[in-house]
Scaffold this motif. Structure first.
Motif, PDB file in Angstrom:
ATOM      1  N   LYS A  25       0.837  -1.205   0.000  1.00  0.00           N
ATOM      2  CA  LYS A  25       0.000   0.000   0.000  1.00  0.00           C
ATOM      3  C   LYS A  25       0.872   1.255   0.000  1.00  0.00           C
ATOM      4  CE  LYS A  25      -4.046   1.800   2.390  1.00  0.00           C
ATOM      5  NZ  LYS A  25      -4.983   1.576   3.515  1.00  0.00           N
ATOM      6  N   ALA A  26       1.925   1.252   0.817  1.00  0.00           N
ATOM      7  CA  ALA A  26       2.844   2.393   0.853  1.00  0.00           C
ATOM      8  C   ALA A  26       3.560   2.548  -0.486  1.00  0.00           C
ATOM      9  CB  ALA A  26       3.853   2.220   1.983  1.00  0.00           C
ATOM     10  N   LYS A  27       3.978   1.440  -1.074  1.00  0.00           N
ATOM     11  CA  LYS A  27       4.627   1.492  -2.389  1.00  0.00           C
ATOM     12  C   LYS A  27       3.643   1.969  -3.453  1.00  0.00           C
ATOM     13  CE  LYS A  27       7.066  -2.234  -3.334  1.00  0.00           C
ATOM     14  NZ  LYS A  27       7.541  -3.639  -3.298  1.00  0.00           N
ATOM     15  N   GLY A  28       2.378   1.608  -3.300  1.00  0.00           N
ATOM     16  CA  GLY A  28       1.344   2.065  -4.231  1.00  0.00           C
ATOM     17  C   GLY A  28       1.167   3.571  -4.209  1.00  0.00           C
ATOM     18  N   TYR A  29       1.296   4.177  -3.024  1.00  0.00           N
ATOM     19  CA  TYR A  29       1.209   5.638  -2.932  1.00  0.00           C
ATOM     20  C   TYR A  29       2.354   6.297  -3.681  1.00  0.00           C
ATOM     21  CZ  TYR A  29      -2.335   5.048   0.703  1.00  0.00           C
ATOM     22  OH  TYR A  29      -3.465   4.715   1.397  1.00  0.00           O
ATOM     23  N   ILE A  30       3.535   5.676  -3.634  1.00  0.00           N
ATOM     24  CA  ILE A  30       4.688   6.234  -4.355  1.00  0.00           C
ATOM     25  C   ILE A  30       4.447   6.175  -5.853  1.00  0.00           C
ATOM     26  CG2 ILE A  30       7.140   5.909  -4.864  1.00  0.00           C
ATOM     27  CD1 ILE A  30       7.421   4.865  -1.945  1.00  0.00           C
ATOM     28  N   THR A  31       3.992   5.043  -6.346  1.00  0.00           N
ATOM     29  CA  THR A  31       3.769   4.908  -7.792  1.00  0.00           C
ATOM     30  C   THR A  31       2.573   5.736  -8.259  1.00  0.00           C
ATOM     31  OG1 THR A  31       2.514   2.870  -7.455  1.00  0.00           O
ATOM     32  CG2 THR A  31       4.848   2.643  -7.960  1.00  0.00           C
ATOM     33  N   ARG A  32       1.613   5.971  -7.372  1.00  0.00           N
ATOM     34  CA  ARG A  32       0.448   6.787  -7.731  1.00  0.00           C
ATOM     35  C   ARG A  32       0.870   8.208  -8.109  1.00  0.00           C
ATOM     36  NH1 ARG A  32      -4.281   7.620  -3.437  1.00  0.00           N
ATOM     37  NH2 ARG A  32      -4.482   5.393  -3.814  1.00  0.00           N
ATOM     38  N   TYR A  33       1.912   8.711  -7.453  1.00  0.00           N
ATOM     39  CA  TYR A  33       2.403  10.054  -7.733  1.00  0.00           C
ATOM     40  C   TYR A  33       3.632  10.031  -8.640  1.00  0.00           C
ATOM     41  CZ  TYR A  33      -1.036  11.361  -4.350  1.00  0.00           C
ATOM     42  OH  TYR A  33      -2.231  11.522  -3.693  1.00  0.00           O
ATOM     43  N   ASN A  34       3.651   9.075  -9.572  1.00  0.00           N
ATOM     44  CA  ASN A  34       4.660   8.942 -10.626  1.00  0.00           C
ATOM     45  C   ASN A  34       6.069   8.730 -10.092  1.00  0.00           C
ATOM     46  OD1 ASN A  34       2.665   9.316 -12.634  1.00  0.00           O
ATOM     47  ND2 ASN A  34       2.801  11.525 -12.337  1.00  0.00           N
ATOM     48  N   GLY A  35       6.196   8.068  -8.969  1.00  0.00           N
ATOM     49  CA  GLY A  35       7.503   7.740  -8.423  1.00  0.00           C
ATOM     50  C   GLY A  35       7.968   6.385  -8.931  1.00  0.00           C
ATOM     51  N   THR A  36       9.273   6.218  -9.035  1.00  0.00           N
ATOM     52  CA  THR A  36       9.843   4.919  -9.392  1.00  0.00           C
ATOM     53  C   THR A  36      10.603   4.395  -8.179  1.00  0.00           C
ATOM     54  OG1 THR A  36      11.789   5.996 -10.328  1.00  0.00           O
ATOM     55  CG2 THR A  36      10.024   5.442 -11.847  1.00  0.00           C
ATOM     56  N   ILE A  37      10.293   3.167  -7.803  1.00  0.00           N
ATOM     57  CA  ILE A  37      10.812   2.574  -6.575  1.00  0.00           C
ATOM     58  C   ILE A  37      12.067   1.769  -6.871  1.00  0.00           C
ATOM     59  CG2 ILE A  37      10.295   0.969  -4.700  1.00  0.00           C
ATOM     60  CD1 ILE A  37       7.336   1.692  -5.104  1.00  0.00           C
ATOM     61  N   GLY A  38      13.064   1.909  -5.991  1.00  0.00           N
ATOM     62  CA  GLY A  38      14.279   1.112  -6.073  1.00  0.00           C
ATOM     63  C   GLY A  38      14.119  -0.172  -5.261  1.00  0.00           C
ATOM     64  N   ASN A  39      15.222  -0.762  -4.842  1.00  0.00           N
ATOM     65  CA  ASN A  39      15.188  -1.987  -4.045  1.00  0.00           C
ATOM     66  C   ASN A  39      14.803  -1.662  -2.606  1.00  0.00           C
ATOM     67  OD1 ASN A  39      16.006  -3.587  -6.191  1.00  0.00           O
ATOM     68  ND2 ASN A  39      18.163  -3.259  -5.747  1.00  0.00           N
ATOM     69  N   VAL A  40      13.759  -2.318  -2.122  1.00  0.00           N
ATOM     70  CA  VAL A  40      13.294  -2.103  -0.751  1.00  0.00           C
ATOM     71  C   VAL A  40      14.240  -2.818   0.204  1.00  0.00           C
ATOM     72  CG1 VAL A  40      11.408  -2.497   0.869  1.00  0.00           C
ATOM     73  CG2 VAL A  40      10.908  -1.903  -1.503  1.00  0.00           C
ATOM     74  N   ASP A  41      14.700  -2.090   1.203  1.00  0.00           N
ATOM     75  CA  ASP A  41      15.620  -2.645   2.209  1.00  0.00           C
ATOM     76  C   ASP A  41      14.796  -3.048   3.431  1.00  0.00           C
ATOM     77  OD1 ASP A  41      17.895  -3.385   3.531  1.00  0.00           O
ATOM     78  OD2 ASP A  41      18.645  -1.361   3.847  1.00  0.00           O
ATOM     79  N   ASP A  42      14.668  -4.356   3.655  1.00  0.00           N
ATOM     80  CA  ASP A  42      13.881  -4.906   4.752  1.00  0.00           C
ATOM     81  C   ASP A  42      14.825  -5.246   5.899  1.00  0.00           C
ATOM     82  OD1 ASP A  42      12.324  -6.340   6.506  1.00  0.00           O
ATOM     83  OD2 ASP A  42      11.675  -7.837   5.040  1.00  0.00           O
ATOM     84  N   TRP A  43      14.747  -4.493   6.990  1.00  0.00           N
ATOM     85  CA  TRP A  43      15.610  -4.742   8.141  1.00  0.00           C
ATOM     86  C   TRP A  43      15.008  -5.756   9.093  1.00  0.00           C
ATOM     87  CZ3 TRP A  43      18.433   0.057  10.470  1.00  0.00           C
ATOM     88  CH2 TRP A  43      19.292   0.594   9.509  1.00  0.00           C
ATOM     89  N   GLY A  44      13.750  -6.109   8.906  1.00  0.00           N
ATOM     90  CA  GLY A  44      13.103  -7.078   9.769  1.00  0.00           C
ATOM     91  C   GLY A  44      12.649  -6.469  11.085  1.00  0.00           C
ATOM     92  N   LYS A  45      12.420  -7.339  12.063  1.00  0.00           N
ATOM     93  CA  LYS A  45      11.927  -6.898  13.374  1.00  0.00           C
ATOM     94  C   LYS A  45      13.093  -6.425  14.227  1.00  0.00           C
ATOM     95  CE  LYS A  45       8.609  -9.145  15.798  1.00  0.00           C
ATOM     96  NZ  LYS A  45       8.043 -10.177  16.686  1.00  0.00           N
ATOM     97  N   LYS A  46      12.976  -5.202  14.727  1.00  0.00           N
ATOM     98  CA  LYS A  46      14.005  -4.599  15.573  1.00  0.00           C
ATOM     99  C   LYS A  46      13.339  -4.003  16.812  1.00  0.00           C
ATOM    100  CE  LYS A  46      17.450  -4.988  12.665  1.00  0.00           C
ATOM    101  NZ  LYS A  46      18.584  -5.810  12.919  1.00  0.00           N
ATOM    102  N   LYS A  47      14.126  -3.893  17.862  1.00  0.00           N
ATOM    103  CA  LYS A  47      13.649  -3.253  19.077  1.00  0.00           C
ATOM    104  C   LYS A  47      13.627  -1.742  18.862  1.00  0.00           C
ATOM    105  CE  LYS A  47      14.372  -2.950  23.974  1.00  0.00           C
ATOM    106  NZ  LYS A  47      15.233  -3.085  25.102  1.00  0.00           N
TER     107      LYS A  47
END
Length: 96
Positions: A25-47
């Motif tokens: 959904k967040a990535k969809g908002y970026i593309t909705r406003y003509n943005g191009t997405i790079g590689n998503v960096d997933d850090w996982g669960k952190k404190k």
């Protein structure tokens, strides 16, 4: 077009499907406003550094994207009201 990065912290209470849906959904908002997405960096669960909404952990995502200068404000307007988003931040990453 400028380079930006969306830092997103999602609730640790979400299951895998819900978390993936929120990220899309967040990535969809970026593309909705003509943005191009790079590689998503997933850090996982952190404190978390401090408790937010009675939660001590969260899932961290960093989404680099390229968009027009007006896009970050619009993206932030949508991400701000998303459920289960503990924190978010959009920064400009290219040098002036």
């Amino acid at each position: 077009m400028h380079n930006y990065e969306l830092a997103l912290v999602l609730s640790a209470k979400l299951d895998d499907e819900s978390r993936a849906a929120k990220l899309e959904k967040a990535k969809g908002y970026i593309t909705r406003y003509n943005g191009t997405i790079g590689n998503v960096d997933d850090w996982g669960k952190k404190k978390l550094a401090y408790e937010i909404e009675h939660e001590r952990e969260g899932f961290y995502y960093f989404i680099p994207f390229e968009a027009d200068p007006t896009a970050p404000a619009e993206i932030e307007r949508h991400v701000r009201i998303m459920d289960d988003v503990l924190r978010y931040l959009i920064i400009r990453t290219d040098a002036e």
